[in-house]
Design an enzyme around this catalytic site. Sequence first.
Site, short mmCIF file in Angstrom:
data_model
loop_
_atom_site.label_atom_id
_atom_site.label_comp_id
_atom_site.label_asym_id
_atom_site.label_seq_id
_atom_site.Cartn_x
_atom_site.Cartn_y
_atom_site.Cartn_z
N ASP A 180 -16.58 33.32 -47.03
CA ASP A 180 -16.73 34.33 -45.97
C ASP A 180 -16.88 35.72 -46.61
O ASP A 180 -16.20 36.06 -47.59
CB ASP A 180 -15.50 34.30 -45.05
CG ASP A 180 -15.76 35.00 -43.73
OD1 ASP A 180 -15.81 34.31 -42.69
OD2 ASP A 180 -15.91 36.24 -43.73
N HIS A 219 -19.51 26.71 -37.00
CA HIS A 219 -18.88 26.76 -38.32
C HIS A 219 -17.39 26.50 -38.19
O HIS A 219 -16.76 26.88 -37.21
CB HIS A 219 -19.11 28.11 -39.00
CG HIS A 219 -18.80 29.32 -38.16
ND1 HIS A 219 -19.65 29.78 -37.19
CD2 HIS A 219 -17.72 30.14 -38.13
CE1 HIS A 219 -19.12 30.84 -36.60
NE2 HIS A 219 -17.94 31.07 -37.14
N HIS A 235 -23.77 30.01 -34.76
CA HIS A 235 -24.15 28.80 -35.50
C HIS A 235 -22.82 28.14 -35.82
O HIS A 235 -21.96 28.76 -36.47
CB HIS A 235 -24.93 29.19 -36.77
CG HIS A 235 -25.40 28.04 -37.61
ND1 HIS A 235 -26.72 27.90 -38.05
CD2 HIS A 235 -24.74 26.97 -38.13
CE1 HIS A 235 -26.84 26.80 -38.80
NE2 HIS A 235 -25.63 26.21 -38.86
N CYS A 289 -28.36 30.03 -40.57
CA CYS A 289 -29.54 29.23 -40.96
C CYS A 289 -30.15 29.82 -42.23
O CYS A 289 -30.57 29.08 -43.13
CB CYS A 289 -30.58 29.22 -39.84
SG CYS A 289 -30.21 28.09 -38.48
N HIS A 322 -13.88 27.47 -40.10
CA HIS A 322 -13.24 28.34 -41.09
C HIS A 322 -12.20 27.49 -41.81
O HIS A 322 -11.37 26.83 -41.17
CB HIS A 322 -12.50 29.50 -40.42
CG HIS A 322 -13.35 30.47 -39.67
ND1 HIS A 322 -13.67 31.71 -40.17
CD2 HIS A 322 -13.93 30.40 -38.45
CE1 HIS A 322 -14.41 32.37 -39.29
NE2 HIS A 322 -14.58 31.60 -38.22
N ASN A 348 -13.94 28.86 -33.82
CA ASN A 348 -14.02 29.79 -32.70
C ASN A 348 -15.25 29.40 -31.88
O ASN A 348 -16.36 29.34 -32.41
CB ASN A 348 -14.15 31.23 -33.20
CG ASN A 348 -12.93 31.67 -33.99
OD1 ASN A 348 -11.81 31.27 -33.68
ND2 ASN A 348 -13.14 32.50 -35.00
N HIS A 398 -29.41 23.95 -37.21
CA HIS A 398 -28.78 24.86 -36.27
C HIS A 398 -28.13 24.14 -35.09
O HIS A 398 -28.77 23.39 -34.38
CB HIS A 398 -29.81 25.87 -35.74
CG HIS A 398 -29.19 26.91 -34.85
ND1 HIS A 398 -28.61 28.05 -35.36
CD2 HIS A 398 -29.01 26.95 -33.51
CE1 HIS A 398 -28.11 28.75 -34.36
NE2 HIS A 398 -28.34 28.11 -33.22
P1 5GP Z 1 -16.73 33.75 -36.16
O1 5GP Z 1 -16.16 35.10 -35.75
O2 5GP Z 1 -18.08 33.52 -35.52
O3 5GP Z 1 -15.80 32.60 -35.95
O4 5GP Z 1 -16.91 33.83 -37.72
C1 5GP Z 1 -18.01 34.40 -38.33
C2 5GP Z 1 -17.63 34.68 -39.76
O5 5GP Z 1 -18.80 34.88 -40.50
C3 5GP Z 1 -16.76 35.93 -39.95
O6 5GP Z 1 -15.53 35.55 -40.58
C4 5GP Z 1 -17.61 36.83 -40.83
O7 5GP Z 1 -16.84 37.52 -41.79
C5 5GP Z 1 -18.57 35.85 -41.48
N1 5GP Z 1 -19.87 36.39 -41.80
C6 5GP Z 1 -20.67 37.13 -40.98
N2 5GP Z 1 -21.83 37.43 -41.58
C7 5GP Z 1 -21.77 36.86 -42.82
C8 5GP Z 1 -22.69 36.82 -43.92
O8 5GP Z 1 -23.79 37.36 -43.89
N3 5GP Z 1 -22.27 36.15 -45.03
C9 5GP Z 1 -21.05 35.53 -45.10
N4 5GP Z 1 -20.75 34.90 -46.24
N5 5GP Z 1 -20.18 35.55 -44.07
C10 5GP Z 1 -20.53 36.21 -42.95
ZN ZN Z 2 -28.37 28.78 -37.26
#
Ligand code: 5GP
Ligand code: ZN
Length: 112
Positions: free
Chosen positions: A30, A98, A96, A7, A100, A85, A46
Site C-alpha cells: 500500500d 482488494h 477494484h 488494473c 488489505h 472495504n 477488474h
Molecule cells: P480502500 O480505501 O479502497 O479500501 O483502499 C484503497 C487503498 O489503496 C488505500 O489504502 C490506499 O492507500 C491505496 N492506494 C491508493 N492508490 C494507490 C496507488 O497508486 N498505489 C498503491 N500501492 N496503493 C494505493
Molecule cells: Zn480495476
Amino acid sequence: MGHCIFCKIASGQIPSTIVHDEGGIVAFRDLNPQAPTHVLIIPSQHIGSLNETEDALLLGRLMLAARAIAEKEGIAKDGYRIVNNCGASGGQTVAHFHLHLLGGRPMSWPPG
Ligand code: 5GP
Ligand code: ZN
C-alpha cells in the site's frame, strides 16, 4: 477498465512494489501503509467490489494468497488482519476489489 488504478498496477502501467503475482492474483504494498506490513491483494481482472462477484473460487484463492503472503512477510505467527472495504459506507476508495493485509503491530477493535 482503462481508468482503474489497480488494473494499471496489475498490468504494470503504474509502478508499485509487487510482492506476489500468480494465477491471476497480484499483491503489492500500500502507498500509504497503516501498519508495518500493509499489502493489497487483488484479482488482476477488474471486479469493482465484493458486491460484483459470485466467484467463490477466486474469493477463496484471494484469502489463501493473503495467508501465504502473511507467512512470507513473517507476520503469520503473531497474527494479522485481513480487511475488505465494500462501497462508500464501508470506506472503499478504489473501485477494484482488494483485500488489505495488515500486520506487524497489534490491531485494535472496533475499527473506525
Ligand atoms: P480502500 O480505501 O479502497 O479500501 O483502499 C484503497 C487503498 O489503496 C488505500 O489504502 C490506499 O492507500 C491505496 N492506494 C491508493 N492508490 C494507490 C496507488 O497508486 N498505489 C498503491 N500501492 N496503493 C494505493
Ligand atoms: Zn480495476
